[in-house]
Design a protein around this motif. Sequence first.
Motif, PDB file in Angstrom:
ATOM      1  N   PRO A  88       0.981  -1.277  -0.208  1.00  0.00           N
ATOM      2  CA  PRO A  88      -0.047  -0.028   0.064  1.00  0.00           C
ATOM      3  C   PRO A  88       0.794   1.195   0.027  1.00  0.00           C
ATOM      4  N   ARG A  89       0.539   2.455  -0.444  1.00  0.00           N
ATOM      5  CA  ARG A  89       0.859   3.591  -0.679  1.00  0.00           C
ATOM      6  C   ARG A  89      -0.015   4.779  -0.560  1.00  0.00           C
ATOM      7  N   TYR A  90       0.776   5.935   0.012  1.00  0.00           N
ATOM      8  CA  TYR A  90      -0.011   7.082   0.133  1.00  0.00           C
ATOM      9  C   TYR A  90       0.717   8.415  -0.224  1.00  0.00           C
ATOM     10  N   ASP A  91       0.547   8.587  -1.595  1.00  0.00           N
ATOM     11  CA  ASP A  91       1.223   9.449  -2.291  1.00  0.00           C
ATOM     12  C   ASP A  91       0.164  10.441  -3.009  1.00  0.00           C
ATOM     13  N   TYR A  92       0.531  11.847  -3.043  1.00  0.00           N
ATOM     14  CA  TYR A  92      -0.225  12.859  -3.911  1.00  0.00           C
ATOM     15  C   TYR A  92       0.777  13.396  -5.119  1.00  0.00           C
ATOM     16  N   ASP A  93       1.157  12.309  -5.847  1.00  0.00           N
ATOM     17  CA  ASP A  93       2.022  12.633  -6.628  1.00  0.00           C
ATOM     18  C   ASP A  93       1.391  13.132  -8.144  1.00  0.00           C
ATOM     19  N   VAL A  94       0.910  14.420  -7.999  1.00  0.00           N
ATOM     20  CA  VAL A  94       0.311  15.091  -9.085  1.00  0.00           C
ATOM     21  C   VAL A  94       0.646  16.517  -9.197  1.00  0.00           C
ATOM     22  N   SER A  95       0.757  16.820 -10.394  1.00  0.00           N
ATOM     23  CA  SER A  95       0.977  18.413 -10.718  1.00  0.00           C
ATOM     24  C   SER A  95       0.381  18.704 -11.992  1.00  0.00           C
ATOM     25  N   PHE A  96       0.202  20.226 -12.055  1.00  0.00           N
ATOM     26  CA  PHE A  96      -0.342  20.891 -13.344  1.00  0.00           C
ATOM     27  C   PHE A  96       0.629  21.636 -14.004  1.00  0.00           C
ATOM     28  N   VAL A  97       0.464  21.669 -15.109  1.00  0.00           N
ATOM     29  CA  VAL A  97       1.348  22.659 -16.161  1.00  0.00           C
ATOM     30  C   VAL A  97       0.602  23.119 -17.048  1.00  0.00           C
ATOM     31  N   LYS A 136      -0.590 -13.264   1.321  1.00  0.00           N
ATOM     32  CA  LYS A 136      -1.624 -12.489   1.791  1.00  0.00           C
ATOM     33  C   LYS A 136      -2.413 -11.766   0.589  1.00  0.00           C
ATOM     34  N   THR A 137      -3.404 -11.372   0.559  1.00  0.00           N
ATOM     35  CA  THR A 137      -4.005 -10.448  -0.369  1.00  0.00           C
ATOM     36  C   THR A 137      -3.658  -9.041  -0.220  1.00  0.00           C
ATOM     37  N   VAL A 138      -3.219  -8.371  -0.902  1.00  0.00           N
ATOM     38  CA  VAL A 138      -3.134  -6.588  -1.025  1.00  0.00           C
ATOM     39  C   VAL A 138      -4.334  -6.296  -1.665  1.00  0.00           C
ATOM     40  N   GLU A 139      -4.866  -5.576  -0.857  1.00  0.00           N
ATOM     41  CA  GLU A 139      -6.182  -4.929  -1.109  1.00  0.00           C
ATOM     42  C   GLU A 139      -5.865  -3.808  -2.272  1.00  0.00           C
ATOM     43  N   PRO A 140      -6.894  -3.354  -3.144  1.00  0.00           N
ATOM     44  CA  PRO A 140      -6.452  -2.593  -4.322  1.00  0.00           C
ATOM     45  C   PRO A 140      -6.289  -0.995  -3.901  1.00  0.00           C
ATOM     46  N   PHE A 141      -7.148  -0.762  -2.735  1.00  0.00           N
ATOM     47  CA  PHE A 141      -7.186   0.839  -2.380  1.00  0.00           C
ATOM     48  C   PHE A 141      -6.476   1.130  -1.137  1.00  0.00           C
ATOM     49  N   THR A 142      -5.971   2.265  -1.071  1.00  0.00           N
ATOM     50  CA  THR A 142      -5.734   2.956   0.242  1.00  0.00           C
ATOM     51  C   THR A 142      -6.511   4.303   0.576  1.00  0.00           C
ATOM     52  N   ARG A 143      -6.737   4.403   1.580  1.00  0.00           N
ATOM     53  CA  ARG A 143      -7.502   5.798   1.861  1.00  0.00           C
ATOM     54  C   ARG A 143      -6.969   6.705   2.741  1.00  0.00           C
ATOM     55  N   LEU A 144      -7.491   7.759   2.728  1.00  0.00           N
ATOM     56  CA  LEU A 144      -6.845   9.054   3.536  1.00  0.00           C
ATOM     57  C   LEU A 144      -6.584   8.724   4.802  1.00  0.00           C
ATOM     58  N   ALA A 145      -7.214   8.113   5.501  1.00  0.00           N
ATOM     59  CA  ALA A 145      -7.116   7.791   6.862  1.00  0.00           C
ATOM     60  C   ALA A 145      -5.703   7.207   6.819  1.00  0.00           C
ATOM     61  N   GLY A 146      -5.482   6.172   6.094  1.00  0.00           N
ATOM     62  CA  GLY A 146      -4.210   5.366   6.279  1.00  0.00           C
ATOM     63  C   GLY A 146      -3.015   6.481   6.227  1.00  0.00           C
ATOM     64  N   LEU A 147      -2.948   7.427   5.266  1.00  0.00           N
ATOM     65  CA  LEU A 147      -2.046   8.510   5.315  1.00  0.00           C
ATOM     66  C   LEU A 147      -1.640   8.920   6.772  1.00  0.00           C
ATOM     67  N   TYR A 148      -2.786   9.247   7.402  1.00  0.00           N
ATOM     68  CA  TYR A 148      -2.395   9.948   8.706  1.00  0.00           C
ATOM     69  C   TYR A 148      -1.692   8.849   9.591  1.00  0.00           C
ATOM     70  N   GLU A 149      -2.076   7.495   9.459  1.00  0.00           N
ATOM     71  CA  GLU A 149      -1.686   6.688  10.410  1.00  0.00           C
ATOM     72  C   GLU A 149      -0.205   6.262  10.152  1.00  0.00           C
TER      73      GLU A 149
END
Lengths: 686, 686
Positions: B206-215, B566-579
Amino acid sequence: MTRLLPILFLLTAGLARADEGMWTFNNFPSDLVKARYGFAPSQEWLTKVRLSSARIAGGCSASFVSPTGLVMTNHHCVRDCVQQLSTPQRDFIVKGFYATTAPQERACPGMEVNKLTEITDVTDAMTKATQGKEGAAFRDAQRAEIARLEKECATAPDVRCDVVTLYQGGMYNLYKYQRFQDVRLVFAPEEAIAFFGGDPDNFEFPRYDYDVSFVRVYQDGKPAKMDNWLRWSSKGAQPGELTFVAGHPGGTSRLLTGEQLRYQRDYALPERLFQLAQLRGLLDEFQQRGPEFTRISNSLKFGVENAYKAMVGRREALVDRDFFAKKLDEEQKLRDWVKADPERQKRYGQAWDNIARATDTLRTMRIRLRLLEQGAGTGSDLFGYARMLARSADERSKPNELRLEEFAEARKPELEQQLFSPAPVYPKLEEALLTFYLTKLREQLGPDEPVVKQVLGKQSPQALARKLLSGTRLASPQVRRQLYQGGPEALRASKDPMLELIRTLDGEARAIRKRYEEEVESVIDKNGELIARARFEAYGTSIYPDATFTLRLSFGQVKGYPDEGKTVEPFTRLAGLYERATGEDPFRLPPSWLQAKPRLDLQTPFNFVSSNDIIGGNSGSPIFNKDAEIVGIVFDGNIQSLGGEYGFDESVNRTVSVHSQGILEGLRKVYNARRLLEELGQGGGG
Amino acid sequence: MTRLLPILFLLTAGLARADEGMWTFNNFPSDLVKARYGFAPSQEWLTKVRLSSARIAGGCSASFVSPTGLVMTNHHCVRDCVQQLSTPQRDFIVKGFYATTAPQERACPGMEVNKLTEITDVTDAMTKATQGKEGAAFRDAQRAEIARLEKECATAPDVRCDVVTLYQGGMYNLYKYQRFQDVRLVFAPEEAIAFFGGDPDNFEFPRYDYDVSFVRVYQDGKPAKMDNWLRWSSKGAQPGELTFVAGHPGGTSRLLTGEQLRYQRDYALPERLFQLAQLRGLLDEFQQRGPEFTRISNSLKFGVENAYKAMVGRREALVDRDFFAKKLDEEQKLRDWVKADPERQKRYGQAWDNIARATDTLRTMRIRLRLLEQGAGTGSDLFGYARMLARSADERSKPNELRLEEFAEARKPELEQQLFSPAPVYPKLEEALLTFYLTKLREQLGPDEPVVKQVLGKQSPQALARKLLSGTRLASPQVRRQLYQGGPEALRASKDPMLELIRTLDGEARAIRKRYEEEVESVIDKNGELIARARFEAYGTSIYPDATFTLRLSFGQVKGYPDEGKTVEPFTRLAGLYERATGEDPFRLPPSWLQAKPRLDLQTPFNFVSSNDIIGGNSGSPIFNKDAEIVGIVFDGNIQSLGGEYGFDESVNRTVSVHSQGILEGLRKVYNARRLLEELGQGGGG
């Protein structure tokens, strides 16, 4: 058919031929030397040479060169000591060191010299102890028998006894040494001349290094008396001359199975190189922070660069398609020979597959094993001290034969010498190494691994490293001694943060070590024994065992070699040194050599190559003629010799030595080292 | 028998199956998608998607997301720009960047965005040009034809034309792009959230990145008008949903021969890793010298760490015994099929051995090639500028079709944009990189190599690096422009020490490049074409070509994967970021996200995985549903996907994306980016 096969094998299967072989003293092929060079070393000759040879416990070779305990070795073998005795104000690495009087000789922290006094075959005892056992039971029985044999043999602190595994378990010998722990520095030249050419010239030839130093072993505060030592040849090494090297090659892998070699090629070597490369980059930049950063890290940097270049050479041998195919082919021939007889097949046939499976297991555990146990701490001294202390709390209360081997009764003298060493600890370097280690721990086990979470908590690797360093008191040898002497309770009560770090890691570290010993090491040992026996059955004992950092003798001759279409001449001369000097590191000569130039005979041979079969660990070995007279000192191999880890190629593998005449010329005319020259029986010269 | 074989091959021979494939837009398997997911992309759909996709010339993907030239990509794709616009006082890497008004949008130095407007098949022209030729003649004819085709196509500076080699030479297409060189930064979050988890979490899930930008792309000083752009899905990616990724995978090696793969495994990858590892160590310590050292080297450090981890993953795929055996087996099957028919054998039979010989040649020249040409300068900007300038003096006076390809007429706009880039040059970092380069040059070619002696003279690498830096004026874009515009004579007359360094190296550099092109590259190209044709004959065109940093479309679905039982679930959520946040780098949240926490819906999906087949270069690709609506932005693959370089394993290879709902939640509640949201058609929300 069976009788014919060994002759077929002679051509291809790793049997000694030509100048190949790092031979044990109790199985030396005098007949072969006689056939090639017309001289057969006698038993007496072998004994004298053995008792004139020395081992430096950290990983080097040496020789006794006077009746009063004088020992000759390489500068790079005493480099740690020279650095440890230095301060920012008085840097013997830069200025060199020479004790013009006996009282000026200075004790090297943590240095140990060994002389091999006796070899006993204990194969029967070892085989009996492990018979019919496997996995954990095999490992426990093996360890218990080793602990027992070593303890029985080590009757005094100055007797060191090591059970040595030869032929991958085909033979076990008990090596008994006289141990010297009071070792004092007598002479070391400036590093700029000892390691002239630095990393670029390392493992190369032509070469121009004065890589020689002298220490002295003491007993009861006095120079130790020697009955055997090597004298000097009057002329030094001559072209084409038969030469012998007695020394302690650290390890070779010539008898490994194909799957073990594949593991080396694909995992062990590249991953070690990744780590070494990163450390190189780190140290290069670390030194940019100032001259003191350079001074405190140069020993480590040398070690890292040297290992890096050696491993690159080894890896290149293994990725060579033809070379690898040849190794597989040799193995296949032995396997076919085993298969040809149902009885043999039953005895030995499964051994290769069993080792292959153990190697697969090793692959799955290698990262954990490296990070938690075998490579834990990445060379941090404090980490090492803390682990010795923390583990000693548990191990010392166990019966001797159940302890981790490094805590066995017979190993106590070296354990304590290491632990109480007064060598300085450098906090800035420790911080860099601990940060590196903790970062790798998190990177390679992952931030979600429980033990990583326990170690780091919410801290970054660097923050934790700094906290550990500001809190620990283990840099002081007195503190370490107190804790150790306080016994298990004092150790367990200590809140020293380095000890706490070790405690956090140690459950997992011991667990992975146990799994490794039981599922990998013991399987490889047990099946390695079987392959070794099959090999003995096929070839007899006319083969030599892989190197194991125990005393070996190799023979060869002074001769050049072909390289990219040209012939490399076997000698360099002092004139060439001055031609190569640029005035900039690592080609900058120290003032002493610049000033001495007019006095020197520039035609004096300086370095030379010979076809002796050596490898890392042989550094500092004496190289001598058939009269057992010193003709030089070994300090390196050429780049082609690095593949010698897996096989010897007489056409290009070469030992690189400082010529005895070059050594004496320097002692006389650069250093005016009269006391030393007199002791070497060279007082009249110059 | 011949007719049966293709079906046999379907099971084993790299043919597309399941969600595998980075398909070209002119050979997309709509039927296969229909069969698997019940939806067949139409030609119109494909055209719309193609014209909504964008390439960032440095090595990333992107999409057009508004009619007024707004482009969405990853933060790590604009990281260089963000750093170049920063100063020690105002660090947008740390603080983020948002243009609340149009005039605040700031030009990114040296950035180029491409939109693929047309694809033309030029296989016939290319094949005809090289017919019957070999070695140097083949290479010259090939280069001349490419230069001719590209020049003919590139009718204006804003038209970019690249001849693209597909299927290792089985097909040549001319890709025509609209070129945007005025690209301005609109929005970039703080790196601490864009790259949350840093190197330890890179390539993980699982991953928690806001890897987005705009040009935004501009034309004639105004936002460029777009007829095609992607709109947003109302819900974002749903479990099990069919997803498409349009992007520019940089390169794969799935069609390489066994000997080429062996070269990758044993030489190319490990040696690249040794270099990257040393650079990592160097940069880690470089950053210890102070915060400004950190700021100026972080972009490079990210690149090095990212490449390192990716190469480690690739190498591990190739050293996997079973995986490698499977690749060899696939090749053997095609070779057997060729051999089964004498005509085919005559046409194609020698191709594999010819490539093997060229690979052997490459092995012997690889070190020189790397040090003098392909890896010369180790990323030093000044070295790169100097070489462009010095070579342009010679190349620009040659006829177009005889020039080195990077100086061809059609490539002029990107050459000049790079050369005149106002991006800052950091002398301290340059010194470290040049010292590293010059040290490696001496280490790996040897101090006795003539070109090394010419370059270094009696200086140490560091002394020379310092001298170069204190003397050169090439850090100034104005100086570079003057020199370039002054033409060959001004350039040749210049005594700038960086130009002189290049001149010293360039004879040998061009010589090794020429040898490489003639003896390796042209042989591989020519014989690669033959193998590709054999493959077409055996399988038809139901295969996809290796990635070439050109636009591709992949399909897949949102789903998790098994990992260590184990099975890795396809989604992470914002709550996980703070954890996951610890307060320490790289798990330290920026203040904006800490403050916004109470306002956020913590159940918002944040990152997710899908089975799309992607690879490096796909960073910044839009991921969208069958209605061509954005459901997220691709920013990574999981660790298992790294072996995708050589083969795709649907069971575990996953694309990692930021979920569109996570993107919008952040823009609304963390950044309050109203102008941007309105432009995205999301103005009413929040």
